[in-house]
Design an enzyme around this catalytic site. Structure first.
Site, short mmCIF file in Angstrom:
data_model
loop_
_atom_site.label_atom_id
_atom_site.label_comp_id
_atom_site.label_asym_id
_atom_site.label_seq_id
_atom_site.Cartn_x
_atom_site.Cartn_y
_atom_site.Cartn_z
N GLY A 1 4.33 1.60 -4.33
CA GLY A 1 3.91 1.17 -5.66
C GLY A 1 5.02 1.45 -6.65
N GLU B 1 3.26 -3.29 -14.17
CA GLU B 1 4.65 -3.42 -14.69
C GLU B 1 5.27 -2.03 -14.87
N PRO C 1 0.83 -1.21 0.00
CA PRO C 1 0.00 0.00 0.00
C PRO C 1 0.86 1.26 0.00
N GLY C 2 1.98 1.22 0.69
CA GLY C 2 2.83 2.41 0.77
C GLY C 2 3.95 2.41 -0.26
N GLY D 1 -19.72 3.36 -32.57
CA GLY D 1 -20.83 4.15 -32.06
C GLY D 1 -21.37 3.51 -30.79
N GLY D 2 -22.66 3.64 -30.58
CA GLY D 2 -23.27 3.12 -29.35
C GLY D 2 -23.01 1.65 -29.13
N GLN E 1 -15.30 4.29 -30.82
CA GLN E 1 -15.89 5.42 -31.55
C GLN E 1 -16.46 4.96 -32.90
N ARG F 1 -21.18 -1.50 -41.61
CA ARG F 1 -22.19 -0.61 -41.03
C ARG F 1 -22.52 0.54 -41.99
C1 LIG Z 1 -26.39 4.25 -23.67
C2 LIG Z 1 -27.08 4.90 -24.84
C3 LIG Z 1 -28.30 5.55 -24.68
C4 LIG Z 1 -28.96 6.10 -25.74
N1 LIG Z 1 -30.18 6.70 -25.55
C5 LIG Z 1 -30.92 7.12 -26.61
C6 LIG Z 1 -32.25 7.60 -26.45
O1 LIG Z 1 -32.76 7.69 -25.35
N2 LIG Z 1 -32.96 7.94 -27.54
C7 LIG Z 1 -32.45 7.85 -28.80
O2 LIG Z 1 -33.13 8.15 -29.77
N3 LIG Z 1 -31.17 7.43 -28.99
C8 LIG Z 1 -30.38 7.05 -27.93
N4 LIG Z 1 -29.08 6.57 -28.12
C9 LIG Z 1 -28.54 6.50 -29.46
C10 LIG Z 1 -27.37 7.49 -29.73
O3 LIG Z 1 -27.83 8.78 -29.97
C11 LIG Z 1 -26.59 6.91 -30.93
O4 LIG Z 1 -25.87 5.82 -30.42
C12 LIG Z 1 -25.66 7.91 -31.58
O5 LIG Z 1 -26.40 8.86 -32.29
C13 LIG Z 1 -24.71 7.23 -32.57
O6 LIG Z 1 -25.40 6.37 -33.46
P1 LIG Z 1 -24.94 4.88 -33.64
O7 LIG Z 1 -24.62 4.31 -32.32
O8 LIG Z 1 -25.92 4.19 -34.47
O9 LIG Z 1 -23.56 5.00 -34.43
P2 LIG Z 1 -23.37 5.21 -36.00
O10 LIG Z 1 -24.24 6.33 -36.47
O11 LIG Z 1 -23.47 3.92 -36.68
O12 LIG Z 1 -21.89 5.73 -36.07
C14 LIG Z 1 -20.78 4.84 -36.12
C15 LIG Z 1 -19.54 5.64 -36.45
O13 LIG Z 1 -19.64 6.20 -37.74
C16 LIG Z 1 -19.40 7.56 -37.69
N5 LIG Z 1 -20.17 8.25 -38.73
C17 LIG Z 1 -21.49 8.09 -39.05
N6 LIG Z 1 -21.81 8.90 -40.03
C18 LIG Z 1 -20.73 9.62 -40.36
C19 LIG Z 1 -20.45 10.65 -41.31
N7 LIG Z 1 -21.38 11.11 -42.15
N8 LIG Z 1 -19.20 11.18 -41.37
C20 LIG Z 1 -18.24 10.70 -40.52
N9 LIG Z 1 -18.46 9.73 -39.60
C21 LIG Z 1 -19.69 9.20 -39.53
C22 LIG Z 1 -19.82 7.97 -36.30
O14 LIG Z 1 -19.27 9.20 -35.89
C23 LIG Z 1 -19.32 6.80 -35.50
O15 LIG Z 1 -17.93 6.94 -35.29
C24 LIG Z 1 -28.40 6.04 -27.03
C25 LIG Z 1 -27.15 5.42 -27.21
C26 LIG Z 1 -26.51 4.84 -26.13
C27 LIG Z 1 -25.18 4.17 -26.35
C1 LIG Z 2 -4.75 -5.41 -10.99
C2 LIG Z 2 -3.34 -5.18 -10.53
C3 LIG Z 2 -2.50 -6.26 -10.42
C4 LIG Z 2 -1.20 -6.10 -9.96
N1 LIG Z 2 -0.40 -7.20 -9.80
C5 LIG Z 2 0.78 -7.05 -9.12
C6 LIG Z 2 1.53 -8.21 -8.73
O1 LIG Z 2 1.17 -9.36 -9.04
N2 LIG Z 2 2.65 -8.03 -7.99
C7 LIG Z 2 3.07 -6.79 -7.62
O2 LIG Z 2 4.08 -6.70 -6.95
N3 LIG Z 2 2.40 -5.67 -7.98
C8 LIG Z 2 1.25 -5.78 -8.71
N4 LIG Z 2 0.52 -4.66 -9.06
C9 LIG Z 2 1.00 -3.36 -8.64
C10 LIG Z 2 1.43 -2.44 -9.79
O3 LIG Z 2 2.69 -2.78 -10.25
C11 LIG Z 2 1.34 -1.02 -9.24
O4 LIG Z 2 -0.02 -0.68 -9.20
C12 LIG Z 2 2.09 0.00 -10.06
O5 LIG Z 2 3.48 -0.20 -9.94
C13 LIG Z 2 1.76 1.41 -9.63
O6 LIG Z 2 1.83 1.59 -8.25
P1 LIG Z 2 0.59 2.24 -7.45
O7 LIG Z 2 -0.64 1.63 -7.93
O8 LIG Z 2 0.90 2.16 -6.01
O9 LIG Z 2 0.59 3.75 -7.91
P2 LIG Z 2 1.51 4.95 -7.35
O10 LIG Z 2 2.92 4.53 -7.37
O11 LIG Z 2 0.93 5.48 -6.10
O12 LIG Z 2 1.33 6.00 -8.51
C14 LIG Z 2 0.23 6.91 -8.55
C15 LIG Z 2 0.49 7.91 -9.66
O13 LIG Z 2 1.68 8.67 -9.36
C16 LIG Z 2 2.58 8.61 -10.42
N5 LIG Z 2 3.96 8.65 -9.96
C17 LIG Z 2 4.50 7.95 -8.95
N6 LIG Z 2 5.81 8.22 -8.85
C18 LIG Z 2 6.09 9.10 -9.84
C19 LIG Z 2 7.29 9.75 -10.28
N7 LIG Z 2 8.45 9.54 -9.68
N8 LIG Z 2 7.20 10.58 -11.33
C20 LIG Z 2 6.03 10.79 -11.96
N9 LIG Z 2 4.89 10.22 -11.60
C21 LIG Z 2 4.93 9.38 -10.55
C22 LIG Z 2 2.26 7.30 -11.10
O14 LIG Z 2 2.73 7.25 -12.42
C23 LIG Z 2 0.75 7.26 -11.00
O15 LIG Z 2 0.22 8.02 -12.04
C24 LIG Z 2 -0.76 -4.80 -9.60
C25 LIG Z 2 -1.61 -3.71 -9.75
C26 LIG Z 2 -2.89 -3.87 -10.20
C27 LIG Z 2 -3.77 -2.69 -10.31
#
Ligand SMILES: Cc1cc2nc3c(=O)[nH]c(=O)nc-3n(C[C@H](O)[C@H](O)[C@H](O)COP(=O)(O)OP(=O)(O)OC[C@H]3O[C@@H](n4cnc5c(N)ncnc54)[C@H](O)[C@@H]3O)c2cc1C
Ligand SMILES: Cc1cc2nc3c(=O)[nH]c(=O)nc-3n(C[C@H](O)[C@H](O)[C@H](O)COP(=O)(O)OP(=O)(O)OC[C@H]3O[C@@H](n4cnc5c(N)ncnc54)[C@H](O)[C@@H]3O)c2cc1C
Lengths: 250, 388
Positions: B132, B368, B129-130, B344-345, B341, B273
């Site tokens: 990382g 790591e 904990p102390g 989309g949704g 992205q 799509r």
């Molecule tokens: C959790 C959630 C809740 C939602 N709730 C509602 C709701 O309550 N009511 C409702 O009506 N809708 C709802 N939506 C729908 C939401 O508005 C659509 O997901 C959104 O408009 C994107 O449409 P799509 O997911 O079909 O993606 P798409 O339209 O298929 O887009 C896919 C990708 O193609 C890109 N793209 C599409 N056309 C172009 C273009 N001409 N030029 C460049 N890039 C393009 C998009 O930017 C995107 O990167 C919800 C969606 C989510 C995920």
């Molecule tokens: C799911 C999971 C599994 C893991 N498994 C293992 C394992 O099997 N064995 C093991 O030994 N460890 C394990 N770890 C630990 C892992 O290696 C540490 O989480 C990691 O080294 C970062 O340490 P910390 O989480 O304490 O973050 P901290 O060290 O507290 O860092 C917090 C933030 O401060 C920044 N920071 C810290 N020091 C500096 C500096 N000098 N300069 C700039 N920025 C700095 C960091 O980059 C980070 O953004 C695991 C962690 C996770 C989340």
């Protein structure tokens, strides 16, 4: 008992095949190539025969350019004992392949020669049958099950249009594999390492005394026409009407 | 020596085998495991048994100890494929910690060989904990008492799945006075799970790699004989440097694999799509994202291969490994985000694997060594060379 398995290098089944811009064939540059899936089934069957003590040696044969050795290596890693590569850069058509395989068969004298029922590139479904004819051997094509009998014959279950058919063939014979014959294994790490040391002999069509030049000329290769979108019909009467008057199929 | 990145026949077949393995043994189960946040014991057993059959289990370990004996480049290629999967599942294609190669005498029979055979699983316990990023600040201590040591302290974030059979625990066994001030003597111990005074508790749930657990380790007057020391007393970090330098490069390879999977999903989607009467891949807003993904992935792959090549030559520096890990993990973050992205949704819905990969990708910039720590390692060498 020796088993010879033919393994063809083809465009991988996951790759969407594209026609070359000039219409002379399909694009193979920078495309992933693999062993024809029906041939994988062939190798698996041969290796199982060996594991069951029925076969003594499994030989994998591939015909074509240098890269075919990769396909042979894969067969060796699955468990084949050695490989034969008939090296040539000419385009090989089913008859040429059958003639080359016939020459290899004469040399090796296997009891069973296993091929895929077709290769997924040209889907010709000819080579096994042609080889059987050239060798004067019986053939059992589209096999979904193979049972070797003690008297030197084999029962082969074939997938035919009406269902399953079982034929008995005398050795030596040609077998072509269908999809349900088995599920091929993937090469294990120890076998991949062992494959490195297994021999691959290289032959040429000239050495085998075969003229492999193509007999068929490809005029043009084109993509199939795009499928039209479907429609919904409201009634059976409308369906029948459309089938009769629009599609003209009934 | 010139470097050549072409794959040998063996490497090509290894990749093919690992691909088929994950498609058959891992992918069909990943959603269920991710949703439940639990790894079923039977499934774990099955993956392990299949991995042994195919010879992938402990493929990273030398043949002399019963491993697969893969060279560095082949290990990297295998990690690249396994990186496409949740650790909770791919962990059972076991790759024991290479640090166990430092085992000697009875440690070989007791820890190294059973781990290679898949009969035991280890945990690598450094983080506290102390302490990382600042590993030198660990405070778990082991005090000498005759031929024994008495351990007190605790660890957290220790990865594993199912309780580990033993832990490789980094402790402080003393302080040296040096010209630059006091310096801790760090020693690694092999500690069996059933040692009196040693207890393990499951840590909090993690959003990345759900079902892959992290544990909290507690040491309360744990008495260990000096025979439990891995390597030498006071040489814990020397040992870690000797055996674990490849670790960061392998994480980088994991990242490349996952990025490839996300990119392929996004490409398929963009090609099918339709919006505004055409496939969204026809809009440059989408297609240029794909182009950037592919370019960044290629750059990361090349960097990882180059770093592996240096590792094989014995010329890889800490900064080299840090660059590969930093770039690949940050590339993965961008690629998974952009892939969402493009979807989309649907990208956020748990019917598709993308949202899972996006969550899983997040930890790669933290474990790591965080991205900041990698940057620190890289820049430290640059500045040192110029400092007066
Ligand atoms: C959790 C959630 C809740 C939602 N709730 C509602 C709701 O309550 N009511 C409702 O009506 N809708 C709802 N939506 C729908 C939401 O508005 C659509 O997901 C959104 O408009 C994107 O449409 P799509 O997911 O079909 O993606 P798409 O339209 O298929 O887009 C896919 C990708 O193609 C890109 N793209 C599409 N056309 C172009 C273009 N001409 N030029 C460049 N890039 C393009 C998009 O930017 C995107 O990167 C919800 C969606 C989510 C995920
Ligand atoms: C799911 C999971 C599994 C893991 N498994 C293992 C394992 O099997 N064995 C093991 O030994 N460890 C394990 N770890 C630990 C892992 O290696 C540490 O989480 C990691 O080294 C970062 O340490 P910390 O989480 O304490 O973050 P901290 O060290 O507290 O860092 C917090 C933030 O401060 C920044 N920071 C810290 N020091 C500096 C500096 N000098 N300069 C700039 N920025 C700095 C960091 O980059 C980070 O953004 C695991 C962690 C996770 C989340």
């Amino acid at each position: 008992m020796k088993v010879l398995v033919a393994v063809k290098r083809v465009v991988d089944y996951n790759v969407k095949v594209r026609v070359k811009a000039d219409g002379t064939g399909v694009e193979t540059a920078n495309v992933k190539m693999s062993m024809n899936p029906f041939d994988e089934i062939g190798v698996e069957e041969a290796v199982r025969l060996k594991e069951a003590g029925k076969a003594t040696e499994v030989i994998a044969v591939s015909l074509g350019p240098t890269q075919c050795q990769e396909t042979i290596r894969t067969a060796l890693a699955m468990g084949a004992d050695r490989g034969i590569h008939v090296q040539t850069d000419v385009e090989l058509q089913p008859l040429a392949v059958a003639k080359l395989l016939k020459a290899v068969v004469d040399k090796e004298q296997p009891q069973i020669c296993i091929l895929g029922k077709q290769a997924i590139d040209d889907d010709a479904n000819q080579t096994g049958q042609m080889l059987a004819a050239l060798a004067g051997w019986p053939q059992a094509t589209f096999a979904s099950k193979l049972v070797i009998n003690d008297d030197g014959s084999a029962n082969v279950t074939r997938e035919v249009d009406g269902g399953l058919e079982t034929v008995t063939v005398k050795m030596p014979f040609v077998l072509t594999t269908d999809l349900r014959l088995n599920e091929p294994r993937y090469a294990s790490l120890p076998n991949i390492m062992k494959a490195k040391k297994k021999p691959i002999d290289t032959l040429t069509p000239e050495q085998l005394g075969v003229d492999a030049a193509p007999r068929l000329k490809t005029l043009k290769v084109a993509e199939p026409a795009k499928r039209q979108a479907g429609i919904k019909v409201k009634s059976v009467a409308e369906l029948v009407d459309k089938l009769r008057n629009e599609a003209k199929v009934i | 020596m010139a470097f050549d990145f072409s794959q040998t026949d063996e490497q090509r077949m290894l990749v093919e085998t690992v691909r088929q393995f994950i498609e058959k043994e891992i992918f069909p189960h990943e959603r269920e495991v991710d949703r439940a946040g639990e790894m079923p014991v039977d499934l774990a057993r099955q993956i392990k048994a299949r991995a042994k059959e195919v010879g992938l289990y402990a493929a990273n370990m030398p043949e002399e100890v019963g491993g697969g004996g893969l060279d560095v480049m082949s290990q990297m290629l295998m990690e690249r494929e396994l990186g496409k999967c949740n650790w909770a599942l791919q962990k059972f294609v076991g790759r024991p910690s290479a640090i166990l190669m430092a085992s000697r005498d009875e440690q070989i029979e007791k820890y190294l060989l059973p781990t290679v055979r898949g009969e035991k699983m280890e945990a690598f316990a450094l983080t506290e904990p102390g302490a990382g990023s600042d590993a030198m600040s660990i405070s778990t201590r082991a005090e000498a008492d005759g031929d024994d040591y008495v351990l007190n302290g605790g660890k957290h974030f220790i990865s594993g799945i199912g309780l580990p059979d033993f832990a490789i625990v980094f402790t402080v066994t003393g302080i040296d006075e040096t010209k630059r001030g006091p310096r801790k003597r760090v020693t690694a111990f092999l500690v069996d799970r059933d040692t009196p005074g040693f207890s393990i508790r499951r840590g909090p749930r993690c959003v990345s790699y759900r079902a892959y657990d992290n544990y909290e380790l507690f040491f309360d007057n744990v008495r260990l004989n000096k025979r439990q020391i891995l390597g030498e007393e006071g040489k814990g970090f020397v040992l870690a440097n000797e055996w674990l330098t490849g670790g960061r490069v392998m994480v980088a390879a994991n990242c490349c694999g996952k990025a490839e999977r996300a990119m392929e999903l996004a490409t398929d989607w963009a090609a099918t799509r339709k919006q505004f009467g055409q496939t969204i891949g026809k809009f440059q807003g989408t297609s240029f994202k794909l182009a950037d993904m592919a370019t960044e992935l290629r750059a990361a792959d090349t960097l990882v291969a180059y770093t592996c090549w240096k590792l094989e030559q014995g010329t890889m520096t800490d900064a080299d490994a840090a660059m590969a890990k930093l770039f690949a993990s940050e590339m993965l973050g961008r690629v998974t985000d952009q892939a969402i992205q493009i979807f989309g949704g649907m990208g956020l819905m748990d019917e598709l694997p993308l949202e899972m990969m996006w969550r899983d990708a997040r930890i790669e910039r933290i474990w790591e060594g965080t991205s900041e720590i990698q940057r620190h390692i890289i820049s430290r060498d640059m500045l040192r060379a110029k400092e007066q």
